[in-house]
Design a protein around this motif. Structure first.
Motif, mmCIF file in Angstrom:
data_model
loop_
_atom_site.group_PDB
_atom_site.id
_atom_site.type_symbol
_atom_site.label_atom_id
_atom_site.label_comp_id
_atom_site.label_asym_id
_atom_site.label_seq_id
_atom_site.Cartn_x
_atom_site.Cartn_y
_atom_site.Cartn_z
ATOM 1 N N TYR A 1 -6.137 -0.910 -3.981
ATOM 2 C CA TYR A 1 -5.242 -1.545 -4.957
ATOM 3 C C TYR A 1 -5.668 -1.117 -6.358
ATOM 4 N N THR A 2 -4.680 -0.814 -7.179
ATOM 5 C CA THR A 2 -5.009 -0.336 -8.526
ATOM 6 C C THR A 2 -5.109 -1.504 -9.502
ATOM 7 N N GLY A 3 -5.836 -1.248 -10.611
ATOM 8 C CA GLY A 3 -5.936 -2.251 -11.666
ATOM 9 C C GLY A 3 -4.576 -2.562 -12.255
ATOM 10 N N ILE B 1 0.803 -1.232 0.000
ATOM 11 C CA ILE B 1 0.000 0.000 0.000
ATOM 12 C C ILE B 1 0.832 1.276 0.000
ATOM 13 N N ALA B 2 1.816 1.317 0.919
ATOM 14 C CA ALA B 2 2.553 2.576 1.074
ATOM 15 C C ALA B 2 3.409 2.915 -0.146
ATOM 16 N N ARG B 3 3.619 1.946 -1.048
ATOM 17 C CA ARG B 3 4.498 2.197 -2.192
ATOM 18 C C ARG B 3 4.048 1.391 -3.401
ATOM 19 N N GLN B 4 2.807 1.569 -3.751
ATOM 20 C CA GLN B 4 2.224 0.684 -4.745
ATOM 21 C C GLN B 4 2.948 0.772 -6.094
ATOM 22 N N ILE C 1 4.796 -2.243 -8.053
ATOM 23 C CA ILE C 1 4.463 -2.660 -9.417
ATOM 24 C C ILE C 1 5.744 -2.853 -10.233
ATOM 25 N N HIS C 2 6.672 -1.919 -10.098
ATOM 26 C CA HIS C 2 7.931 -2.016 -10.829
ATOM 27 C C HIS C 2 8.717 -3.254 -10.416
ATOM 28 N N VAL C 3 8.738 -3.551 -9.105
ATOM 29 C CA VAL C 3 9.473 -4.735 -8.616
ATOM 30 C C VAL C 3 8.864 -5.993 -9.213
ATOM 31 N N VAL C 4 7.551 -6.054 -9.167
ATOM 32 C CA VAL C 4 6.860 -7.246 -9.682
ATOM 33 C C VAL C 4 7.133 -7.401 -11.172
ATOM 34 N N TRP C 5 7.105 -6.307 -11.879
ATOM 35 C CA TRP C 5 7.380 -6.355 -13.315
ATOM 36 C C TRP C 5 8.791 -6.889 -13.570
ATOM 37 N N CYS C 6 9.741 -6.396 -12.787
ATOM 38 C CA CYS C 6 11.137 -6.844 -12.949
ATOM 39 C C CYS C 6 11.250 -8.348 -12.719
ATOM 40 N N LEU C 7 10.555 -8.797 -11.690
ATOM 41 C CA LEU C 7 10.577 -10.241 -11.400
ATOM 42 C C LEU C 7 10.110 -11.038 -12.610
ATOM 43 N N GLY C 8 8.973 -10.601 -13.133
ATOM 44 C CA GLY C 8 8.408 -11.331 -14.269
ATOM 45 C C GLY C 8 9.351 -11.295 -15.457
#
Lengths: 206, 713
Positions: B672-674, B616-619, B623-630
């Protein structure tokens, strides 16, 4: 070398340069060919460039002055205070500082450093070459400011009088203590000697 | 006098009609012709100046008026006659409209009756010439002026006028000086420097015409008897013309040394040792205690000028270095305990940095004195801040390659920008990369993010040292104003301040109680200085990351990533979102350069994605971290990315996706955003370990998409 001198407003709002003079016309075209090519403006007349430079300096000083006002406490002295040369208690408190003006392709062919003393809605600003002795620039600007306040009532007069700024007296004071833009190192006796000359010369019918 | 009133006055001037202007010009031309001197005419001329001053367009002064202005100047060519107001205004107007084709024409025609080039230099005409553009005119004038300077018998005050003109013109238009002319002027200047008499001039205002005043010698600045040749530091009641020449010669000396170039014949410059002697004499005088306090300021300025002159001299000819270096070192030793003379000390530093290598002298001691002790004490002095930044920028390469000063004392440098943020941003963008090494990078990263915190801490200290100002705090401050000050005075929290206000780096990247420090300084987060400080953090951050990306290396980036992750929710600023955005983008770039770091950072990343409350505090960052993982969790980027690693990531991502989906469904909460959901989904798909039942995926994707569609993201 002192390139020029300005008197301008500094409170928020339109920044007006009420008086300015340059001591010399700078060589234009000190930019490399590539820089000139990349400069996106057409050639501007040197006099217009000088005006633009002075305006930009005044606006930069205005920003910095308003920042200082917003952070200064009441009765908080600035650390650039120089001792009043005649211990005149009537001189107002000035905020003081330096701003740098880097050379650019539009209106400033060489790096400059502007020293400013601001109070109320007025700043007295010396525009110097970047190699100039900044300590002596402060000393001279202190002197100039003292005499402007003494002989022009520049801080007290209402707005209408600004339109009749006694530019000949401004020029006389500058010519006496900053001749041809050269910072002369003056001890208190030399200052007194010049001051006496000034007192005589400035007392004309006007 | 407010801005609106002043602006109003000038607007009136600009709107002068064509007819009014024409009348004004006619009135002036007539008045000049009739040699009017009355107050009203003076006001009219002032008006004309202010009008010309207020326009940026090229002047439209009629030819006839221009001729009158020049003619008036040309009439006044006697040396010691003081110009009157009208003459001064003519000069002011002509300077104001210069350079222009009109003024150029009048300068060129120096052989006809409109000539303004009189037989001796005039304080009226030379300033107008200096404002012209045409180098032919300037060269011609320069030749004449140099002739006046070097001719015996010309009035000294006229020679001073000429010398000042030659200096300013030569400085800005060096081509107007020939190689032969420079040493001619220099020789004259040096002669004037060393040949003045020691007697005081008589009082020119005395009425005692029959009583001859006994001659007195000048004194030293402390009132004692004079001990050597006359210099500008000697005190006399009045100065004689030759003494005035000495004073002015010293004042222009350095400018002429700056004009020396390598092509000048050394033979012509054999008088240089006399300059060294004179400067040594003046330096000795500068250490005397001034009898009149007002002289302390000029003494300091003259001291700095001397050092600069000697520096210039040594750059021209290295034979001067050994003797001068000894003198400089002695000066530095005398001044190393007095931070009030910090700027003068900096001039000594410049000399040592320029010439120390040839003298096998390590500048480390003096640099440490300045950057540790002096800067530590004077970091809130705007003057010292400005001079320091100027010095560092001018000597950046030397300081970076030959010393470790920047890497050791960067905390003190940061204090300068923390105190006056916007004034120094562009300089710090240049300086910052020089401070970043593999040892300092993490600490500097923390310092950049905590710059507003540093500003707040400095404000607190300042407030604490001026307790009388506490009563004067403006009324719009938070009622918890004293929290930061109370914390500063509290022995338990003082160490936090000691850390953020440290002089030297290398004592720890940051502190474990940083969050406490942020909290106690919260009352100052809206302080104007703190806000301005926060506004420059983005520029510094970007510069930092460019440096890291170019030169950091894999090992450093590996150490940096967990710190980035940690700091995204540990920020002291009202602009946390902007900072998080930058950190997100930069993290992405770092992973792009080093995709195999995903495996090295496995534990950190897993910890991050395992807990929904981290989101939440850094959505956006998340998102960027998750993208990098993928994107980068693949054997194609790193051979260590085996089935086990991929499965671990997959499980965590899948779990998180389900948790967040469930939370949305149950609470109907839009926190949470789409974008988050769709990034999670796409990353889950990318890190799917094979073999994997596809229908399971399809169902999950369907559920997530429904959520996105229904929940009005």
């Amino acid at each position: 070398m002192v390139y020029g001198f300005l008197i301008h407003t500094i409170l928020p709002g339109k920044c007006t340069v009420m008086y300015s003079q340059a001591f010399v016309q700078e060589q234009q075209n000190t930019l490399s060919e590539l820089e000139q090519e990349l400069s996106d403006t057409d050639a501007v007349h040197p006099r217009t460039q000088r005006k633009q430079l002075f305006q930009r300096i005044a606006e930069t000083v205005q920003d910095e002055y308003n920042f200082r006002k917003s952070v200064s406490k009441p009765r908080h002295g600035t650390s650039l205070e120089s001792k009043s040369l005649s211990n005149d208690e009537h001189l107002p408190d000035f905020e003081k500082g330096f701003v740098k003006m880097y050379r650019n392709g539009k209106f400033n062919p060489t790096d400059k450093i502007a020293l400013w003393f601001g109070t109320g809605n007025i700043s007295f600003t010396l525009v110097c070459d970047s190699t100039e002795n900044r300590k002596q620039a402060q000393n001279i600007l202190s002197l100039l400011t003292k005499y402007f306040i003494e002989h022009l009532s520049i801080l007290k007069q209402p707005a209408e009088a600004v339109g009749l700024l006694k530019v000949d007296k401004v020029a006389l004071i500058i010519n006496k203590f900053l001749p041809s833009g050269i910072l002369v190192f003056m001890n208190h006796r030399l200052i007194r000697q010049l001051e006496k000359e000034l007192e005589i010369e400035i007392k004309d019918k006007n | 006098m407010d801005a609106a009133s002043v602006d109003g006055v000038f607007r009136d001037l600009w709107e002068v009609s064509q007819i009014e202007l024409s009348d004004l010009y006619t009135k002036l031309e007539k008045g000049l012709f009739l040699k009017q001197r009355d107050a009203q005419f003076v006001d009219t001329m002032r008006q004309m100046f202010l009008f010309e001053h207020s326009t940026t367009a090229e002047s439209r002064i009629p030819e006839s008026l221009m001729a009158s202005l020049f003619h008036t100047l040309g009439q006044c060519d006697e040396v010691n006659v003081v110009p009157n107001a009208i003459e001064r205004l003519c000069v002011a107007i002509l300077k104001e409209v210069s350079p222009s084709e009109q003024t150029r024409v009048y300068q060129v025609n120096s052989d006809n009756s409109n000539s303004v080039m009189s037989s001796i230099p005039s304080s009226l005409t030379l300033p107008v010439v200096a404002c012209q553009f045409d180098e032919d005119i300037l060269t011609k004038t320069m030749t004449q002026v140099i002739h006046w300077i070097s001719t015996v018998g010309i009035d000294p005050s006229a020679q001073i006028t000429g010398l000042l003109f030659a200096t300013i013109c030569g400085f800005y238009h060096p081509k107007t000086l020939s190689m032969e002319q420079k040493p001619v002027v220099m020789r004259q200047v040096i002669e004037w420097l060393n040949s003045a008499s020691l007697s005081q001039a008589p009082n020119p205002y005395t009425h005692k015409i029959f009583k001859k005043e006994s001659e007195q010698n000048v004194t030293e600045i402390d009132g004692s008897l004079n001990t050597g040749t006359f210099t500008l530091m000697n005190i006399g009641q009045y100065y004689t013309p030759d003494q005035m020449l000495t004073i002015h010669s010293f004042s222009v000396l350095r400018k002429w040394l700056l004009l020396y170039d390598g092509n000048d014949s050394a033979q012509n410059w054999q008088f240089l040792p006399l300059i060294q002697e004179h400067c040594f004499r003046v330096l000795e005088q500068c250490h005397r205690k001034c009898r009149v306090a007002a002289d302390e300021e000029v003494e300091e300025a003259v001291f700095q000028e001397c050092i600069s002159i000697l520096d210039q001299l040594c750059q021209i000819d290295v034979q001067f270095v050994p003797k001068t270096f000894d003198v400089i070192k002695r000066q530095a030793a005398k001044m190393c305990h007095n931070s009030d003379k910090a700027v003068s000390f900096l001039r000594l530093l410049q000399f040592i940095l320029n010439h120390g290598e040839s003298m096998m002298c390590d500048p480390d001691d003096v640099l440490t004195t300045y950057f540790s002790a002096f800067l530590g004490e004077k970091c809130t002095d705007y003057n010292v801040g400005f001079e320091t930044v100027t010095f560092v920028e001018a000597n950046l390469e030397k300081l970076c390659r030959k010393t470790e000063i920047l890497q050791k004392y960067f905390p003190n440098l940061f204090k300068i920008i923390a105190w006056s943020p916007r004034n120094f941003v562009s300089e710090f963008v240049d300086i910052l990369p020089a401070t970043v090494t593999t040892h300092t990078a993490i600490e500097i990263f923390h310092m950049i993010l905590d710059l507003p915190c540093l500003s707040a801490a400095m404000e607190t200290v300042l407030l604490q040292t001026k307790p009388s100002d506490v009563d004067n705090l403006s009324s719009d401050r938070n009622t918890n104003t004293c929290t930061s000050m109370e914390a500063f005075l509290n022995p338990l929290q003082k160490p936090l301040f000691n850390f953020i206000l440290r002089h030297k780096g290398g004592q720890g990247d940051t502190i474990s109680r940083l969050d406490v420090l942020h909290k106690v300084l919260q009352d100052l987060v809206n302080h104007p200085r703190v806000r301005q400080s926060a506004s420059v953090v983005p520029d510094l951050l970007r510069t930092f990351f460019v440096t890291i990306a170019q030169d950091g290396g894999r090992e450093l980036v590996n150490r940096l990533i967990p710190v980035i992750i940690e700091r995204t929710i540990l920020l002291y600023s009202n602009e946390t979102e902007a900072i998080q955005t930058i950190l997100s983008e930069e993290l992405l770039l770092l992973f792009k350069i080093y995709p195999d770091l995903v495996v090295d950072q496995k534990d950190e990343l897993l910890e991050l994605i395992s807990t929904p409350r981290n989101v939440i505090a850094r959505q956006n960052f998340f998102i960027h971290v998750v993208w990098c993982l993928g994107e980068y969790c693949s054997i194609g980027f790193d051979k260590r990315c085996d089935h086990q690693v991929i499965s671990t990531f997959y499980e965590s991502l899948e779990c998180l996706t389900y948790e967040i989906s469930a939370e949305i469904q149950n609470t109907r909460d839009n926190k949470y955003t789409g974008r988050l959901l769709s990034t999670l989904m796409s990353s889950v798909t990318k890190v799917v370990p094979w073999p994997c039942p596809m229908d399971h995926h399809i169902m999950m994707a369907y559920d997530v998409m429904s959520l996105i569609m229904c929940a009005n993201f």
